[in-house]
Write a protein that holds these residues in place. Structure first.
Motif, PDB file in Angstrom:
ATOM      1  N   LEU A 284      63.485 -46.263 -68.508  1.00 53.12           N
ATOM      2  CA  LEU A 284      64.728 -45.623 -68.066  1.00 53.12           C
ATOM      3  C   LEU A 284      65.898 -46.409 -68.651  1.00 53.12           C
ATOM      4  O   LEU A 284      66.124 -47.558 -68.299  1.00 53.12           O
ATOM      5  CB  LEU A 284      64.830 -45.597 -66.537  1.00 53.12           C
ATOM      6  N   GLN A 285      66.597 -45.772 -69.589  1.00 48.42           N
ATOM      7  CA  GLN A 285      67.694 -46.429 -70.298  1.00 48.42           C
ATOM      8  C   GLN A 285      68.996 -45.673 -70.065  1.00 48.42           C
ATOM      9  O   GLN A 285      69.010 -44.439 -70.022  1.00 48.42           O
ATOM     10  CB  GLN A 285      67.408 -46.463 -71.803  1.00 48.42           C
ATOM     11  N   LEU A 286      70.086 -46.415 -69.927  1.00 47.43           N
ATOM     12  CA  LEU A 286      71.422 -45.843 -69.776  1.00 47.43           C
ATOM     13  C   LEU A 286      72.194 -46.018 -71.075  1.00 47.43           C
ATOM     14  O   LEU A 286      71.997 -46.994 -71.804  1.00 47.43           O
ATOM     15  CB  LEU A 286      72.169 -46.532 -68.636  1.00 47.43           C
ATOM     16  N   GLU A 287      73.092 -45.086 -71.379  1.00 46.01           N
ATOM     17  CA  GLU A 287      73.900 -45.138 -72.604  1.00 46.01           C
ATOM     18  C   GLU A 287      72.993 -45.352 -73.814  1.00 46.01           C
ATOM     19  O   GLU A 287      73.129 -46.304 -74.573  1.00 46.01           O
ATOM     20  CB  GLU A 287      74.970 -46.226 -72.515  1.00 46.01           C
ATOM     21  N   TYR A 288      72.078 -44.435 -74.014  1.00 43.83           N
ATOM     22  CA  TYR A 288      71.055 -44.527 -75.053  1.00 43.83           C
ATOM     23  C   TYR A 288      71.577 -43.894 -76.346  1.00 43.83           C
ATOM     24  O   TYR A 288      71.970 -42.725 -76.362  1.00 43.83           O
ATOM     25  CB  TYR A 288      69.796 -43.800 -74.576  1.00 43.83           C
ATOM     26  N   ALA A 289      71.598 -44.662 -77.417  1.00 40.54           N
ATOM     27  CA  ALA A 289      72.088 -44.163 -78.711  1.00 40.54           C
ATOM     28  C   ALA A 289      71.095 -43.174 -79.319  1.00 40.54           C
ATOM     29  O   ALA A 289      69.884 -43.409 -79.305  1.00 40.54           O
ATOM     30  CB  ALA A 289      72.310 -45.331 -79.667  1.00 40.54           C
ATOM     31  N   LEU A 290      71.624 -42.075 -79.841  1.00 40.94           N
ATOM     32  CA  LEU A 290      70.817 -41.043 -80.482  1.00 40.94           C
ATOM     33  C   LEU A 290      71.389 -40.746 -81.855  1.00 40.94           C
ATOM     34  O   LEU A 290      72.603 -40.781 -82.050  1.00 40.94           O
ATOM     35  CB  LEU A 290      70.847 -39.749 -79.663  1.00 40.94           C
ATOM     36  N   ALA A 291      70.523 -40.416 -82.813  1.00 40.91           N
ATOM     37  CA  ALA A 291      70.964 -40.012 -84.145  1.00 40.91           C
ATOM     38  C   ALA A 291      69.864 -39.175 -84.782  1.00 40.91           C
ATOM     39  O   ALA A 291      68.681 -39.348 -84.478  1.00 40.91           O
ATOM     40  CB  ALA A 291      71.262 -41.236 -85.009  1.00 40.91           C
ATOM     41  N   GLY A 292      70.271 -38.237 -85.630  1.00 43.33           N
ATOM     42  CA  GLY A 292      69.303 -37.404 -86.322  1.00 43.33           C
ATOM     43  C   GLY A 292      69.980 -36.539 -87.364  1.00 43.33           C
ATOM     44  O   GLY A 292      71.211 -36.420 -87.396  1.00 43.33           O
ATOM     45  N   PRO A 293      69.168 -35.922 -88.216  1.00 45.57           N
ATOM     46  CA  PRO A 293      69.734 -35.068 -89.269  1.00 45.57           C
ATOM     47  C   PRO A 293      70.386 -33.816 -88.683  1.00 45.57           C
ATOM     48  O   PRO A 293      69.959 -33.312 -87.650  1.00 45.57           O
ATOM     49  CB  PRO A 293      68.519 -34.715 -90.125  1.00 45.57           C
ATOM     50  N   TRP A 294      71.428 -33.346 -89.374  1.00 45.28           N
ATOM     51  CA  TRP A 294      72.158 -32.165 -88.945  1.00 45.28           C
ATOM     52  C   TRP A 294      72.380 -31.272 -90.153  1.00 45.28           C
ATOM     53  O   TRP A 294      71.960 -31.604 -91.263  1.00 45.28           O
ATOM     54  CB  TRP A 294      73.488 -32.603 -88.318  1.00 45.28           C
TER      55      TRP A 294
ATOM     56  N   ARG B 288      73.128 -35.870 -70.142  1.00 48.16           N
ATOM     57  CA  ARG B 288      74.436 -36.110 -70.742  1.00 48.16           C
ATOM     58  C   ARG B 288      75.474 -35.487 -69.831  1.00 48.16           C
ATOM     59  O   ARG B 288      75.475 -34.285 -69.602  1.00 48.16           O
ATOM     60  CB  ARG B 288      74.502 -35.480 -72.129  1.00 48.16           C
ATOM     61  N   GLN B 289      76.360 -36.276 -69.286  1.00 48.11           N
ATOM     62  CA  GLN B 289      77.424 -35.790 -68.415  1.00 48.11           C
ATOM     63  C   GLN B 289      78.598 -35.378 -69.283  1.00 48.11           C
ATOM     64  O   GLN B 289      79.019 -36.121 -70.163  1.00 48.11           O
ATOM     65  CB  GLN B 289      77.827 -36.875 -67.415  1.00 48.11           C
ATOM     66  N   VAL B 290      79.110 -34.198 -69.035  1.00 50.45           N
ATOM     67  CA  VAL B 290      80.249 -33.691 -69.789  1.00 50.45           C
ATOM     68  C   VAL B 290      81.362 -33.353 -68.802  1.00 50.45           C
ATOM     69  O   VAL B 290      81.141 -32.603 -67.856  1.00 50.45           O
ATOM     70  CB  VAL B 290      79.858 -32.432 -70.595  1.00 50.45           C
ATOM     71  N   PRO B 291      82.559 -33.894 -69.012  1.00 50.89           N
ATOM     72  CA  PRO B 291      83.666 -33.560 -68.112  1.00 50.89           C
ATOM     73  C   PRO B 291      83.952 -32.062 -68.144  1.00 50.89           C
ATOM     74  O   PRO B 291      83.886 -31.446 -69.202  1.00 50.89           O
ATOM     75  CB  PRO B 291      84.850 -34.337 -68.669  1.00 50.89           C
ATOM     76  N   VAL B 292      84.276 -31.503 -66.994  1.00 49.80           N
ATOM     77  CA  VAL B 292      84.528 -30.065 -66.935  1.00 49.80           C
ATOM     78  C   VAL B 292      85.940 -29.714 -66.501  1.00 49.80           C
ATOM     79  O   VAL B 292      86.319 -28.567 -66.544  1.00 49.80           O
ATOM     80  CB  VAL B 292      83.529 -29.350 -65.989  1.00 49.80           C
ATOM     81  N   ARG B 293      86.729 -30.693 -66.088  1.00 47.60           N
ATOM     82  CA  ARG B 293      88.088 -30.374 -65.663  1.00 47.60           C
ATOM     83  C   ARG B 293      89.013 -30.307 -66.876  1.00 47.60           C
ATOM     84  O   ARG B 293      88.804 -31.001 -67.869  1.00 47.60           O
ATOM     85  CB  ARG B 293      88.596 -31.381 -64.643  1.00 47.60           C
ATOM     86  N   PRO B 294      90.043 -29.482 -66.834  1.00 45.93           N
ATOM     87  CA  PRO B 294      90.960 -29.355 -67.971  1.00 45.93           C
ATOM     88  C   PRO B 294      91.823 -30.596 -68.145  1.00 45.93           C
ATOM     89  O   PRO B 294      92.080 -31.322 -67.194  1.00 45.93           O
ATOM     90  CB  PRO B 294      91.819 -28.145 -67.600  1.00 45.93           C
ATOM     91  N   ALA B 295      92.268 -30.828 -69.364  1.00 47.83           N
ATOM     92  CA  ALA B 295      93.101 -31.996 -69.659  1.00 47.83           C
ATOM     93  C   ALA B 295      94.372 -32.003 -68.829  1.00 47.83           C
ATOM     94  O   ALA B 295      94.910 -33.052 -68.525  1.00 47.83           O
ATOM     95  CB  ALA B 295      93.431 -32.038 -71.147  1.00 47.83           C
ATOM     96  N   ALA B 296      94.874 -30.837 -68.440  1.00 47.26           N
ATOM     97  CA  ALA B 296      96.106 -30.775 -67.646  1.00 47.26           C
ATOM     98  C   ALA B 296      95.950 -31.481 -66.308  1.00 47.26           C
ATOM     99  O   ALA B 296      96.933 -31.883 -65.699  1.00 47.26           O
ATOM    100  CB  ALA B 296      96.493 -29.320 -67.411  1.00 47.26           C
TER     101      ALA B 296
END
Length: 98
Positions: free
Chosen positions: A41-51, A75-83
């Motif tokens: 169980l790892q936090l802030e795990y770096a990911l990379a791959g071809p795109w 992956r937590q993504v903020p959902v509130r608007p910048a305002a």
């Protein structure tokens, strides 16, 4: 939560934030992911791959957990608007200006 609410100027949303954290903790507990980090169980795990077009896609997962034949990637993504942010600096640091 109180400290974060004071720093961001969003103290009026403190009750909502506490409820959000409680829901997140409950969800992690239900899935067996509420425990100390370790080899599986790892936090802030770096990911990379071809795109597309030979480009490299990279970023971080907030939590990666392996157990048996199961792989959990969160992956937590903020959902509130910048305002909702009190300053442009807060919006930039939380990724809310994108």
């Amino acid at each position: 939560m109180r400290r974060a609410a004071g720093v961001t100027g969003l103290a009026e949303r403190l009750v909502e934030a506490v409820e959000d954290v409680a829901r997140a903790v409950d969800a992690l507990r239900r899935e067996g992911l509420l425990r100390r980090p370790g080899p599986d169980l790892q936090l802030e795990y770096a990911l990379a791959g071809p795109w597309d077009g030979g480009r490299l896609l990279s970023g971080y997962a907030d939590l990666v957990c392996t157990t048996g034949d199961r792989l959990d990637v969160l992956r937590q993504v903020p959902v509130r608007p910048a305002a909702a942010c009190s300053s442009p600096r807060t919006a930039r640091s939380t990724g809310l200006d994108r």
